[in-house]
Design a protein around this motif. Structure first.
Motif, short mmCIF file in Angstrom:
data_model
loop_
_atom_site.label_atom_id
_atom_site.label_comp_id
_atom_site.label_asym_id
_atom_site.label_seq_id
_atom_site.Cartn_x
_atom_site.Cartn_y
_atom_site.Cartn_z
N UNK A 230 34.93 1.05 -13.19
CA UNK A 230 34.42 -0.14 -12.58
C UNK A 230 35.17 -0.53 -11.50
N UNK A 231 36.67 -0.08 -11.84
CA UNK A 231 37.62 -0.55 -10.63
C UNK A 231 37.57 0.45 -9.55
N UNK A 232 37.05 1.54 -9.80
CA UNK A 232 36.99 2.59 -8.72
C UNK A 232 35.69 2.28 -7.98
N UNK A 233 34.60 1.84 -8.44
CA UNK A 233 33.43 1.55 -7.79
C UNK A 233 33.98 0.39 -6.89
N UNK A 234 34.56 -0.71 -7.18
CA UNK A 234 34.96 -1.82 -6.46
C UNK A 234 35.87 -1.47 -5.45
N UNK A 235 36.77 -0.91 -5.54
CA UNK A 235 37.85 -0.40 -4.61
C UNK A 235 37.15 0.62 -3.60
N UNK A 236 36.48 1.45 -4.06
CA UNK A 236 35.75 2.49 -3.27
C UNK A 236 34.80 1.66 -2.14
N UNK A 237 34.08 0.74 -2.75
CA UNK A 237 33.31 0.00 -1.67
C UNK A 237 34.04 -0.67 -0.75
N UNK A 238 35.29 -1.30 -1.22
CA UNK A 238 36.08 -1.97 -0.24
C UNK A 238 36.79 -1.06 0.81
N UNK A 239 37.22 0.17 0.46
CA UNK A 239 37.57 1.37 1.28
C UNK A 239 36.62 1.89 2.32
N UNK A 240 35.48 1.99 1.70
CA UNK A 240 34.30 2.35 2.64
C UNK A 240 34.23 1.33 3.84
N UNK A 241 34.00 0.05 3.33
CA UNK A 241 33.82 -1.05 4.23
C UNK A 241 35.19 -0.99 5.53
N UNK A 242 36.37 -0.60 5.21
CA UNK A 242 37.37 -0.63 6.02
C UNK A 242 37.07 0.73 6.78
N UNK A 243 36.70 1.87 6.26
CA UNK A 243 36.59 2.93 7.05
C UNK A 243 35.49 3.16 8.04
N UNK A 244 34.51 1.96 7.83
CA UNK A 244 33.13 2.29 8.73
C UNK A 244 33.31 0.83 9.72
N UNK A 245 34.27 0.12 9.57
CA UNK A 245 34.22 -1.13 10.42
C UNK A 245 35.35 -0.75 11.57
N UNK A 246 34.62 -0.92 12.73
CA UNK A 246 35.20 -0.43 14.05
C UNK A 246 36.34 -1.51 14.43
N UNK A 247 36.51 -2.55 13.68
CA UNK A 247 37.65 -3.44 13.85
C UNK A 247 38.75 -3.32 12.94
N UNK A 248 38.53 -2.27 11.91
CA UNK A 248 39.48 -2.15 10.97
C UNK A 248 39.91 -0.48 11.16
N UNK A 249 39.84 0.25 10.05
CA UNK A 249 40.25 1.65 10.13
C UNK A 249 39.54 2.59 10.99
N UNK A 250 38.19 2.28 11.27
CA UNK A 250 37.31 3.01 12.12
C UNK A 250 37.92 3.14 13.57
N UNK A 251 38.66 1.88 13.87
CA UNK A 251 39.06 1.76 15.29
C UNK A 251 40.25 2.93 15.62
N UNK A 252 40.51 3.43 14.61
CA UNK A 252 41.84 4.78 14.76
C UNK A 252 42.97 3.97 15.39
N UNK A 253 43.29 3.05 15.08
CA UNK A 253 44.44 2.44 15.78
C UNK A 253 45.63 3.03 14.93
#
Length: 376
Positions: A230-253
Motif C-alpha cells: 500500500x505504501x508503495x502504491x502511494x509513493x509511486x503515485x507521488x513520484x510519478x506526479x513529480x516526474x510528469x510535472x513540467x514544474x518539478x522533476x520533468x523540468x530537468x533542472x
C-alpha cells in the motif's frame, strides 16, 4: 559488480521491485532530456520535492498550478507559524537547534548506511562477522539484507541514497523556514546533499533510489507485507506526479556545484574499502589516477615530512607520467587512502608495506615490489 560474483546474496521474493522496474523501463524508452542549469536553492527544493508534499504545521501547502511551487524555499509567513513549525519539529524529531538537526539526520535518517553494509557483504568485504551476533540480531540482519538485495539490480551503487537526500534535505529546509537555521547555515549544510546527488544521472534514477529507500525504511519500522504494498502504491503515485510535472522533476533542472577537476568517481560513489587502518591516511595521487582513471601503475611509500596534513607517505601514479607532468603541482592532489583504493583496489594488497617500499604493476595485473626510487 556482476550479480554472479556476489556472495551472501539471497534476494527476498516479492513483487515490490516490479513497479520500480517499470519506472526505469519508461525512462530508458524516452529520449534523455538535457539538464537545465538552476540555482542551488532551487535544486535543494527539487531534492526535497516529495517531503514538500506533506502537510507540515506552520508551513502553507504548495499552491497547485504554481510554476514556482517546487523550486521555492518553504517559509513560515508569520512568527506564529514559525512557532507552530518549531513545535512540530521538536515533537516529531526532537529538533530544536542545528546540532539536534544534524543528530537526527545522521542517526535516524540514514538508510544508505545499512545498504553500504549489505553491499559490503555481497561484494565479499564484510564489515563485521555475523557469527559474533546473537541469534535474534543475526535473524534481523538477514531479513533486512535480503529485503534490500531484491533492489540491488535496480539501484546498484546508488542504493537508498536518494531517500536519505530527500528526507534530510526536507528537514533542513523546514529548519530554515522556522528560524532554527539561518539561510546561510541551511545553504552550507545543503552543500553536502547537493554533492551527494551528483551520483544520479537523472530524476528517474533518483526516484527509483528514493522509492527503494522508502520501502526499506517502512520495513525497518515493522511494516507488514500488505502495508508495504500500500505504501508503495502511494509513493509511486507521488513520484510519478513529480516526474510528469513540467514544474518539478520533468523540468530537468539540475545544479552541479563547481569543482576544480572532473574526478572519475563522484564522491557519493566512494565506498569504505579501507578498513581497520590505523594512523594517517593522507596520500598523493596524480590526475592520471583520479581524473583519467588509468589505475595505479606505480606507487611508493616515503617517510612523511612536516605535519601539514595527516600523511601516510603513499604516492600513487599511473606510470605514464613524464617529468614535466610530475613537476606541475596542478596535476596531482591530496586524497584519503580509501579514495585511491576505490580507483584501484589492488593497492589494498600492499597498503601495509613500510616506509621505503615501492611497487609496480606486473603483466598479471598485480602490484609487485620494485626498487624504491629514493624520492627524498
Amino acid at each position: 559488480m556482476d550479480i554472479s560474483q556476489l556472495r551472501d546474496y539471497y534476494p527476498a521474493q516479492s513483487n515490490l521491485p516490479l513497479p520500480l522496474q517499470a519506472l526505469l523501463r519508461e525512462y530508458e524508452q524516452q529520449p534523455p532530456l538535457p539538464r537545465i542549469p538552476c540555482e542551488k536553492e532551487q535544486f535543494l527544493c527539487l531534492l526535497a520535492a516529495l517531503p514538500a508534499l506533506r502537510k507540515v504545521p506552520g508551513i502553507p501547502p504548495l499552491k497547485e498550478g504554481d510554476p514556482a511551487a517546487f523550486i521555492t524555499l518553504p517559509a513560515c509567513p508569520t512568527p506564529a507559524h514559525a512557532d507552530t513549525c518549531r513545535h512540530h519539529l521538536r515533537a516529531v524529531a526532537n529538533i530544536t537547534d542545528r546540532q539536534s538537526l544534524l543528530t537526527f539526520c545522521n542517526q535516524d535518517l540514514r538508510c544508505q548506511t545499512y545498504y553500504l553494509d549489505f553491499e559490503a557483504f555481497w561484494e565479499g568485504r564484510p564489515p563485521f562477522d555475523p557469527a559474533e551476533m546473537s541469534p535474534p540480531e543475526r535473524k534481523n540482519l538477514e531479513l533486512f539484507r535480503d529485503f534490500a538485495a531484491q533492489f540491488y539490480p535496480l539501484v546498484g551503487r546508488h542504493g537508498f541514497l536518494a531517500w536519505d537526500i530527500s528526507e534530510c534535505t526536507g528537514y533542513l529546509l523546514l529548519a530554515r523556514a522556522c528560524g532554527i537555521l539561518t539561510h546561510e547555515e541551511a545553504m552550507e549544510l545543503g552543500d553536502y546533499w547537493v554533492a551527494q546527488a551528483q551520483t544520479f544521472r537523472s530524476w528517474h534514477e533518483y526516484a527509483v533510489s528514493l522509492l527503494a529507500g522508502q520501502l526499506f525504511w517502512n520495513l525497518l519500522h515493522r511494516a507488514t507485507p500488505n502495508e508495504l504494498l500500500e505504501e508503495e502504491k502511494l509513493f509511486l503515485s507521488l513520484v510519478r506526479m513529480l516526474l510528469q510535472n513540467p514544474d518539478a522533476w520533468q523540468s530537468a533542472r539540475w545544479y552541479a556545484p563547481p569543482q576544480d577537476k572532473p574526478y572519475a568517481i563522484p564522491a557519493p560513489d566512494i565506498r569504505p574499502l579501507l578498513r581497520d587502518w590505523e594512523g594517517p591516511a593522507g596520500c598523493f595521487a596524480t590526475d592520471q589516477v583520479t581524473v583519467l582513471n588509468l589505475g595505479v601503475g606505480f606507487c611508493y611509500r616515503e617517510e612523511p615530512e612536516g605535519d601539514q596534513f595527516p600523511d601516510s607517505g603513499w604516492r600513487f601514479f599511473s606510470g605514464q607520467e613524464d617529468q614535466d607532468y610530475l613537476d606541475d603541482p596542478k596535476n596531482s592532489g591530496v586524497f584519503h587512502l580509501n579514495t585511491i583504493a576505490n580507483y584501484d583496489p589492488e593497492i589494498l594488497a600492499v597498503i601495509d608495506a613500510p616506509y621505503g617500499s615501492a611497487f609496480g604493476r606486473g603483466p598479471d595485473g598485480k602490484l609487485h615490489p620494485e626498487p624504491f626510487p629514493g624520492a627524498r
